[in-house]
Design an enzyme around this catalytic site. Sequence first.
Site, PDB file in Angstrom:
ATOM      1  N   ASP A 177      49.879  36.473  37.406  1.00 36.30           N
ATOM      2  CA  ASP A 177      48.764  36.252  36.472  1.00 36.30           C
ATOM      3  C   ASP A 177      48.649  37.395  35.472  1.00 36.30           C
ATOM      4  O   ASP A 177      47.582  37.651  34.937  1.00 36.30           O
ATOM      5  CB  ASP A 177      47.456  36.081  37.238  1.00 36.30           C
ATOM      6  CG  ASP A 177      47.062  37.338  38.023  1.00 36.30           C
ATOM      7  OD1 ASP A 177      47.971  38.152  38.310  1.00 36.30           O
ATOM      8  OD2 ASP A 177      45.875  37.497  38.349  1.00 36.30           O
ATOM      9  N   ARG A 198      38.251  38.829  21.078  1.00 43.13           N
ATOM     10  CA  ARG A 198      38.600  37.434  20.795  1.00 43.13           C
ATOM     11  C   ARG A 198      39.275  36.791  22.004  1.00 43.13           C
ATOM     12  O   ARG A 198      39.024  35.629  22.340  1.00 43.13           O
ATOM     13  CB  ARG A 198      39.523  37.338  19.584  1.00 43.13           C
ATOM     14  CG  ARG A 198      38.861  37.656  18.267  1.00 43.13           C
ATOM     15  CD  ARG A 198      39.660  37.083  17.101  1.00 43.13           C
ATOM     16  NE  ARG A 198      41.050  37.454  17.114  1.00 43.13           N
ATOM     17  CZ  ARG A 198      41.536  38.559  16.568  1.00 43.13           C
ATOM     18  NH1 ARG A 198      40.711  39.416  15.967  1.00 43.13           N
ATOM     19  NH2 ARG A 198      42.837  38.821  16.590  1.00 43.13           N
TER      20      ARG A 198
END
Length: 334
Positions: A177, A198
């Site tokens: 991950d 963002r």
Amino acid sequence: MRAMIFGKVRNATKLLDAAFVLIVVSLAAIYAYIYDLFITTRSGAALLNVLELDELLAVAALFCGAMAIFALRRLGEAKREGERRLAAEREARTLAYQDPLTGLPNRRFFDESLRAAVAAPPNLGSSHALLVMDLNGFKRVNDTHGHPAGDELLVAVGGRIKRALETRDVLARLGGDEFAIIAPGIAHAEAATGLALRIMDSLAAPIPASGFNHAVGLAIGISLFPQDGTSGAELLRKADIALYRAKAEKAAAPSAMRFFEPQMDVHIRERAALEQELRAAIAARAIEAHYQPLIDLDGGRLVGFEALPRWTSPALGPVPPERFLSAAEDAGLI
């Protein structure tokens, strides 16, 4: 490999082209000879030999025509073989540099891109940013819903992060991950902060996978070139240090980011030295148990003893239990 294939195809094409030109010239010469012999020459000797010459020239013409057809076919086969080889080489290159699950660039592509970024310093006043990211909550999804759900989640996360990037940014999956981004030529550290925000915003909404909506966050560690290092390995090491600190802060929010700071490096080095000393102390049975009596204040009776670990390191001196016990738990030595 590509240059070698192109070289072989070019050499074969040149040989076949030369053979074709030679055959065409031979046919032209034969035609000129026939024209001169049977059209412009009217001698009796030529007329006597017309049958023999016709047979000879017919055989030569058939031979040259067959060679021309053979050369053209071989030329076509060589070109098709070259195209097949190049297609196979392109596919092999794609597989070598692409993560098979998410379709993103893989660790090999990331390492080469990082070396290229370091070899091309940014303009004055700008930096290259390296962001290393770990998912918060991914293990829970894997354990609860299975690996297919985890894989689906990783694909969705990669897509969301990619949509938050600029065209020039490089996003790669390093494994598990863990993702990484190379953002070349950012104007200042605030631009890297904006990029990280963002990315975190892109994962704010739950992600659907295997029929469930999963809330995940990100821990992001950031290092800057050339401020934090002048080699790819150093930048990656310091981004990992910042990531470690961001992961320690994940309890406060679903996502967190940290820039590398020099004091982080000092803390990490001290922690590494403590862990090394602790392993040696455990092997040497240097951690002692000190027993503290427990007294019942109502009557002053001895009711038991409390065992307390005590450790004095040759290099670090007396180490408080809360410090080395925490390090032992993190290192799996408890």
